[in-house]
Structures are given as structure tokens and as C-alpha cells.
Scaffold this motif. Structure first.
Motif, short mmCIF file in Angstrom:
data_model
loop_
_atom_site.label_atom_id
_atom_site.label_comp_id
_atom_site.label_asym_id
_atom_site.label_seq_id
_atom_site.Cartn_x
_atom_site.Cartn_y
_atom_site.Cartn_z
N ALA A 140 36.57 56.56 -39.49
CA ALA A 140 36.39 55.42 -39.02
C ALA A 140 35.96 55.32 -37.44
O ALA A 140 36.83 56.33 -36.65
N ALA A 174 26.23 53.10 -38.18
CA ALA A 174 26.57 52.53 -39.44
C ALA A 174 25.55 53.13 -40.60
O ALA A 174 26.07 53.69 -41.51
N GLY A 178 26.99 56.26 -43.00
CA GLY A 178 27.53 55.77 -44.06
C GLY A 178 27.35 56.72 -45.43
O GLY A 178 28.36 56.88 -45.87
N ARG A 183 32.73 54.88 -41.38
CA ARG A 183 32.29 53.49 -40.98
C ARG A 183 32.17 53.35 -39.52
O ARG A 183 33.10 53.88 -38.80
N CYS A 184 31.21 52.51 -39.01
CA CYS A 184 31.14 52.50 -37.51
C CYS A 184 31.04 51.07 -37.21
O CYS A 184 30.05 50.17 -37.73
N ASN A 185 31.92 50.48 -36.39
CA ASN A 185 32.03 49.10 -36.21
C ASN A 185 32.42 48.81 -34.67
O ASN A 185 32.67 49.83 -33.91
N ARG A 238 37.54 49.04 -45.57
CA ARG A 238 36.96 50.16 -46.28
C ARG A 238 35.64 49.87 -46.57
O ARG A 238 34.73 50.76 -46.79
N TYR A 239 35.19 48.84 -46.71
CA TYR A 239 33.82 48.17 -46.87
C TYR A 239 33.20 47.57 -46.00
O TYR A 239 32.24 46.55 -45.94
N THR A 241 31.46 48.18 -42.21
CA THR A 241 30.66 49.02 -41.37
C THR A 241 29.40 48.27 -41.01
O THR A 241 28.90 47.46 -41.37
#
Length: 256
Positions: A140, A174, A178, A183-185, A238-239, A241
């Protein structure tokens, strides 16, 4: 323990949002690599932070290197690999905002802000992502952007583009990362009381105005960001991004 036995790197973590996030990550079971500027004034804060993390039963190491240096990201990742065997979460938090008017903006102020907030972040994110891909277990990446990515500021013409850039970087990463389970947020703080804006908020009129524009009726503090960062770092997200999470007390939706 949302981050049990994970390794988390946080830049700009000697104080403020970075330090608060580091402590919450430790409470949630993580070991930490603390990135900071390397200045003697920050070293004391870092030593105290590491003691607090160790008191929580976790481990931490510090890497003092300027955020604007393109090689700093590799140094942070190398420390994570050496001490903890890898990296699971990378939080890009380091940033500066020397308020200044646009028409007489010194070139060096503009370049220092862009190098610290965006260019250094780019290469640090890249270094972390390369290590995560090599490990093969995903990861992450979280960037601390700002509500300033979405609105302008007369005294922040050098700052707001960097925060918009961080948001855009997370969206693009993301897509790019992916396939590797990375994950990139981004989190977008509103007005948070930190060293960046302490002088600005010492003006009682300015403080009261900012509070009045915030539906929750108060300014934020660093701890308000710690929970959202941990959430995005954890498997609970986990879902998630390519997302941007406003952490602003409702300020953005009230700017009309």
C-alpha cells in the motif's frame, strides 16, 4: 492489530501528521522506518518518537535525509529491507508550505517547494514500489495530499500544484501498480494544526474564520489523519485504490 507485523515507511515523520501516523501504525502492530530531514532540531523529536514506538512493543529506525533528494527514497527502502526484511506500506507525508505571494515569488522558494513536495515524492514512491514488486506480495502506498489539491490559495501558488500533483500521482500509480497488487491512495487533509501553519493560525481572526467554515466546528489535529492512513494501509481497504479521502471536517463541501 490492523497492521500486525507489517513494515511501514513514513516520510516527514519527526512531528505533526507523520509522527501521529507512525504512533498509530505502531499501535496497530507495525514496525517503522521514520524518515526525517536530518536536521539536528528534528533529531530530538525523532528520538522521542522512537522511544514511544518501542514502548508500544514495536521497533523503529530513523533515516535522516532531505525529502527533496531523489536518492532519499532508496535510502528509506534500504533501511526497511536491512532492519525488517522488506516494506509493506509507504506513506509519503513530507512537505513544506512557505506562504508567499505570487507576483514576487522567489525562484528558489518555488523550486524548493516543488522538489520537496512532489519531485522527491515521485522517486520515493518509485523506490518503494520497486521493492514491493520484487517482494511479490503487494503493498500500500499513501500520499498525504491536501484539500489544496482541489482549491486555490493566493499565498500558495507554489504549494497547491504540488498537492494536486500528488493526488494525480496516486491515481496514475494505482493504474500502473495494480497488476502487482500495490494499492495507491491519497488523503486530503483540511486545515490541520501543524508546524506548517502554526504562524498563520496564530491570527485569531484567521483561526475563527477557518473554524466557521468547517462543519464539524473545529480545526483538525495530526491524530485525525492517523486513523484514515491506517485504514488505507490495512487489508480493510484491500479493494480501495486510486481513491482520494477528504479528511477535512467537511470544509471542502462548505467552500461555496
Amino acid at each position: 492489530m490492523l497492521l500486525n507485523d507489517k513494515t511501514v515507511i513514513i516520510t516527514g515523520a519527526s512531528r505533526g501528521i507523520g509522527a501521529a501516523a507512525a504512533l498509530e501504525c505502531a499501535r496497530q502492530g507495525a514496525d517503522l522506518v521514520i524518515g526525517y530531514s536530518g536536521s539536528p532540531s528534528s533529531k530530538g523529536h525523532v528520538d522521542e518518537l522512537i522511544q514511544q514506538i518501542e514502548a508500544l512493543g514495536r521497533k523503529a529506525v530513523a533515516v535522516g535525509a532531505p525529502a527533496e533528494d531523489p536518492d532519499t527514497g532508496e535510502a528509506l527502502v534500504a533501511a526497511a529491507v536491512e532492519h525488517f526484511g522488506g516494506v509493506d506500506v509507504f506513506v509519503n507525508n513530507a512537505g513544506i508550505c512557505p506562504f508567499h505571494s505570487f507576483l514576487d515569488m522567489p525562484r528558489e522558494t518555488y523550486l524548493k517547494t516543488v522538489d520537496t513536495n512532489l519531485n522527491g515524492a515521485y522517486f520515493a514512491v518509485q523506490a518503494a514500489a520497486r521493492q514491493m514488486k520484487e517482494q511479490g506480495r503487494g503493498g500500500a502506498i499513501i500520499a498525504v495530499s491536501s484539500i489544496s489539491a482541489l482549491v486555490g490559495g493566493a499565498m500558495q501558488t507554489h504549494y497547491t500544484p504540488t498537492k494536486a500533483g500528488l493526488l494525480s500521482l496516486m491515481q496514475s500509480c494505482a493504474v500502473a501498480l495494480g497488476p502487482y497488487g500495490i494499492r495507491c491512495n491519497a488523503v486530503l487533509p483540511g486545515t490541520i494544526e501543524t508546524d506548517i501553519n502554526r504562524d498563520d493560525l496564530s491570527d485569531d481572526g484567521k483561526r475563527q474564520y477557518m473554524e466557521s467554515r468547517t462543519p464539524l466546528g473545529r480545526l483538525g489535529n495530526p491524530d485525525d489523519l492517523a486513523g484514515p492512513i491506517v485504514f488505507l494501509a490495512s487489508d480493510m481497504a484491500r479493494y480501495v485504490t486510486g481513491a482520494s479521502l477528504l479528511v477535512d471536517g467537511g470544509m471542502f463541501v462548505n467552500l461555496q
